[in-house]
Motif scaffolding. Structure first.
Motif, short mmCIF file in Angstrom:
data_model
loop_
_atom_site.label_atom_id
_atom_site.label_comp_id
_atom_site.label_asym_id
_atom_site.label_seq_id
_atom_site.Cartn_x
_atom_site.Cartn_y
_atom_site.Cartn_z
N LYS A 86 0.88 -1.18 0.00
CA LYS A 86 0.00 0.00 0.00
C LYS A 86 0.90 1.22 0.00
O LYS A 86 1.76 1.36 0.90
CB LYS A 86 -0.87 0.01 1.27
N SER A 87 0.73 2.04 -1.00
CA SER A 87 1.64 3.18 -1.10
C SER A 87 0.92 4.50 -0.81
O SER A 87 -0.25 4.66 -1.17
CB SER A 87 2.29 3.23 -2.47
N HIS A 88 1.63 5.38 -0.14
CA HIS A 88 1.14 6.73 0.13
C HIS A 88 2.26 7.67 -0.29
O HIS A 88 3.16 7.98 0.50
CB HIS A 88 0.83 6.90 1.62
N ILE A 89 2.25 8.02 -1.57
CA ILE A 89 3.39 8.78 -2.13
C ILE A 89 2.96 10.20 -2.41
O ILE A 89 1.91 10.43 -3.03
CB ILE A 89 3.88 8.15 -3.45
N ASN A 90 3.75 11.15 -1.96
CA ASN A 90 3.53 12.57 -2.29
C ASN A 90 4.66 13.04 -3.18
O ASN A 90 5.79 13.18 -2.72
CB ASN A 90 3.51 13.42 -1.01
N LEU A 91 4.31 13.25 -4.43
CA LEU A 91 5.35 13.70 -5.36
C LEU A 91 5.44 15.22 -5.33
O LEU A 91 4.44 15.91 -5.10
CB LEU A 91 5.01 13.26 -6.79
N GLN A 92 6.65 15.71 -5.60
CA GLN A 92 6.79 17.18 -5.77
C GLN A 92 6.42 17.49 -7.21
O GLN A 92 7.00 16.93 -8.13
CB GLN A 92 8.24 17.60 -5.52
N VAL A 93 5.42 18.35 -7.37
CA VAL A 93 4.94 18.64 -8.71
C VAL A 93 5.13 20.13 -8.99
O VAL A 93 4.82 20.96 -8.15
CB VAL A 93 3.45 18.29 -8.87
#
Lengths: 336, 232
Positions: free
Chosen positions: B201-208
Motif C-alpha cells: 500500500k503506497s502513500h506517495i507525495n510527489l513534488q509537482v
C-alpha cells in the motif's frame, strides 16, 4: 501524453506535456530516490500520516520514501537505502526493485492510449567501473512496458542537449553530474558522437569527505545540500568548516577527473568526429547545484583549456539542472 | 569472496564490520572480512544469512564466461613470392650468361686459332717486328684470357651466393583465420525477474511543478522538427 523519465541515483523525475496542445504547460514531477525501513508500528504509521510523509506499507514492513527518509536516517544515525547505486540498479536488491516499481507506477499512472511513449534515461558505459547497463536498461524497459507504455531508452547527457541547445543546432558537449556518476556526451545535431560515464560524482564527494573528517556520507550530503559556497568555505556554520573544506577539495578533484577523461576519450574518437570550431559545454545535475559551481568549474577548466582537444565557446549551466534531463527526453518523445 | 543474502525479516547487524544486511539484500564480503567478523559467521551458522556462492577475491571485476568460439589461426603462404620471382630472373640470367660464355669460349677459340695462324705465318716469314714487341703482345693476350677466366669464376661465385640466399630464405607468409562452426554455442538469455507489488500500500507525495511559457521546451520542439525535416 508523452513522458520523459529521468531515472537517477538521487531523484526520479518525470516531465510530461499534452502533445495535442502546444500551449499546455510542461508538468515536472519528482521524488527523492531513497528509502528507509522502519518497524511496522501503529504509532509510526500515525506519525507518518500526520506528517504527510511518503511511505509504503507491505505486510509487516514500512518503508519511508523520499526526503523524509533522509531526515529520519540522519536522526537515527543510519544510512538511507538507495534503489540505484552509482547510476544503475543493482541486481539482487529485491526491496529496491519493488520500491522502484511502486514509485514509477505512482509517477506514470495508467497510459492514456496504447503504446504511449515513455523515453527513459540510461547512463553510458562506465570507463572506470564494471557496471551492468544492459540489466539496468532491460529491467526498466520491462517495468515501464508492464504498465502498458512503449519504452524507449536514451542517453542521459544527450537529453540535456535536446533541452538546452536548440539555439546551438543541438550541438554541444554535455555533462550530467548526478549522485552516482557523471554522464558526458558529445552531440552533433542530435547525433551522439561520443558518450561515457565515470563512477565519481555526488556520492563520491560525500563518501570521500565523510572519510576525511570522520562523519557519515548522509550527514555530508545534508551539509552540501544546505549550501556550500565552493569559492568561500568560511560561509556558513563555523562548526562545519572542516566538512565544507573537505567537500570543496573533492569537488575540485571531481572536475579535473571529468576534464581528463573527456580529453582521453575524445582522443580515441577524434578521427571520426567533425565538429564546428567551438561548441558550448552544458553542465547539469544535482551535484552541479552547489553555490558558485559554474564559476568554480570555469576556473578549474581555464587551467587546462590550452590542452583541451575540443574548442569550447562557453561553459554554462543547464536552465533547470534537476529537470532538464527529463525535459530533453520529453522533447525527444514528442518528436518521435 | 563470500556472496551472501539476508534471510531474516529483521535486519542483521554486523557491528564488527560496521555494516548490516537486510532481508533478501545481497552483499559481498572478502575472505578477510569473513575471517574477522564473528557476527557474520554466527549469522550464517544460524541461517539468518545464506552464502549464495564463494568466489576468488577480486575487486570490481566480472567473471563473465565467454561464448565466443576462438577460431584456429594458421600460417598460409602467399605467392608467388618476390624471392620466387627473383629466382626465375636469375635463372634467365644464368641461361643468358651461359650462352654468352659459350659464345665467349667460341670467340676465344676463334681468336686463338687466328692468332696461331698468324704466328705460323710469322714463323714462316721474316718479321721485321722486334721480338720484345711480340712478347709484350702475347703477354697482353694471356692477361686478357686470364681475366676472362676470372670473370667466369666471379659469375660462378655470384650464382653460388644467390643460390644460398634462395635456399635459406623464409617464404612470405600471412595468417588466415579458419572460422569454426558455432553449432555448440548457446546464447545466454538474461533473466529479468517478475516482481509482485500488489500487496504493497503506497502513500506517495510527489513534488509537482508546472512550467509555463517561460520555458524553452516548445521552442526546442519546433527547432528539432525543423532540423529533422532538413536532414530528410
Amino acid at each position: 501524453m508523452s513522458f520523459g523519465l529521468d531515472i537517477g541515483t538521487s531523484f526520479l523525475v518525470s516531465a510530461t506535456k499534452d502533445p495535442k496542445n502546444d500551449d499546455s504547460p510542461v508538468e515536472v514531477k519528482s521524488i527523492r530516490d531513497a528509502f528507509l525501513d522502519v518497524d511496522a508500528d501503529q504509532s509510526i504509521i500515525n506519525m507518518l500520516k500526520m506528517s504527510n510523509f511518503s511511505y509504503i506499507q507491505e505486510e509487516d514492513n514500512i518503508y519511508i520514501i523520499g526526503e523524509p527518509a533522509l531526515s529520519i536516517a540522519n536522526l537515527l544515525k543510519r544510512e538511507v537505502r538507495r534503489p540505484l547505486s552509482q547510476g544503475v540498479i543493482s541486481s539482487g536488491e529485491y526491496d529496491a526493485e519493488k520500491m522502484l516499481i511502486i514509485l514509477l507506477k505512482d509517477i506514470l499512472k495508467k497510459p492514456s492510449y496504447e503504446n504511449e511513449p515513455v523515453f527513459f534515461s540510461i547512463p553510458a558505459e562506465s570507463i572506470d567501473k564494471d557496471m551492468d547497463v544492459v540489466y539496468h536498461e532491460a529491467i526498466f524497459k520491462k517495468i515501464i512496458e508492464s504498465f502498458g507504455y512503449r519504452a524507449v531508452s536514451m542517453n542521459e547527457a544527450a537529453a540535456i542537449v535536446y533541452s538546452n541547445c536548440a539555439s546551438n543546432g543541438f550541438t554541444a558537449l554535455a555533462s550530467s553530474a548526478g549522485a552516482g556518476m557523471v554522464n558526458t556526451a558529445l552531440v552533433y545535431q542530435t547525433m551522439v558522437g561520443m558518450a561515457f560515464s565515470v563512477s565519481r560524482s555526488g556520492d563520491y564527494i560525500d563518501r570521500s569527505a565523510a572519510k576525511a573528517v570522520g562523519s557519515t556520507a548522509t550527514r555530508i550530503m545534508s551539509i552540501k545540500e544546505r549550501g556550500v559556497n565552493l569559492l568561500d568555505p568560511s560561509e556558513g556554520n563555523p562548526k562545519q568548516m572542516r566538512e565544507r573544506e573537505a567537500i570543496i577539495v573533492y569537488y575540485r578533484n571531481l572536475i579535473h577527473y571529468v576534464i581528463d577523461t573527456v580529453k582521453k576519450e575524445f582522443k580515441k574518437e577524434e578521427n571520426k568526429i567533425e565538429l564546428p570550431d567551438e561548441i558550448p559545454w552544458i553542465i547539469s545535475g544535482g551535484t552541479a547545484k552547489a553555490k558558485n559551481f559554474l564559476e568554480f568549474f570555469k576556473r578549474e577548466f581555464e587551467k587546462e583549456r590550452n590542452n583541451f582537444p575540443i574548442g569550447i565557446s562557453e561553459i554554462r549551466m543547464a536552465n533547470d539542472p534537476l529537470g532538464d534531463v527529463a525535459k530533453g527526453l520529453l522533447i525527444a518523445a514528442l518528436n518521435d | 569472496m563470500y556472496i551472501v543474502i539476508g534471510n531474516s525479516p529483521k535486519k542483521i547487524l554486523l557491528k564488527d564490520l560496521n555494516d548490516c544486511i537486510y532481508y533478501k539484500q545481497q552483499k559481498a564480503f572478502t575472505d578477510a572480512q569473513y575471517q574477522h567478523s564473528s557476527e557474520l559467521r554466527q549469522a550464517i551458522t544460524r541461517g539468518f544469512v545464506i552464502v549464495v556462492r564463494r568466489t576468488e577475491d577480486k575487486s570490481a571485476s566480472f567473471n563473465i564466461s565467454s561464448n565466443d568460439v576462438i577460431p584456429e589461426i594458421k600460417d598460409v603462404e602467399i605467392g608467388p613470392s618476390k624471392i620466387d620471382q627473383l629466382l626465375e630472373r636469375i635463372k634467365e640470367l644464368e641461361v643468358n650468361l651461359g650462352r654468352q660464355n659459350q659464345k665467349a669460349k667460341e670467340t676465344d677459340s676463334t681468336i686463338l686459332s687466328t692468332i696461331l695462324k698468324r704466328l705460323d705465318n710469322l714463323e714462316k716469314k721474316e718479321s721485321t717486328v722486334d721480338i720484345s714487341v711480340i712478347k709484350e703482345a702475347l703477354g697482353n693476350i694471356e692477361k686478357k684470357i686470364q681475366e676472362s677466366k676470372a670473370q667466369e669464376n666471379k659469375n660462378d661465385i655470384l650464382v653460388e651466393k644467390i643460390q644460398k640466399i634462395i635456399n635459406t630464405s623464409i617464404k612470405e607468409k600471412t595468417k588466415e583465420v579458419i572460422p569454426k562452426k558455432k553449432d555448440n554455442v548457446i546464447t545466454e538469455e538474461r533473466y529479468i525477474p517478475n516482481i509482485r507489488v500488489e500487496d504493497a500500500k503506497s502513500h506517495i507525495n510527489l513534488q509537482v511543478r508546472k512550467i509555463d511559457s517561460g520555458d524553452n521546451v516548445a521552442d526546442s520542439i519546433k527547432r528539432l522538427k525543423e532540423l529533422r525535416s532538413k536532414s530528410k
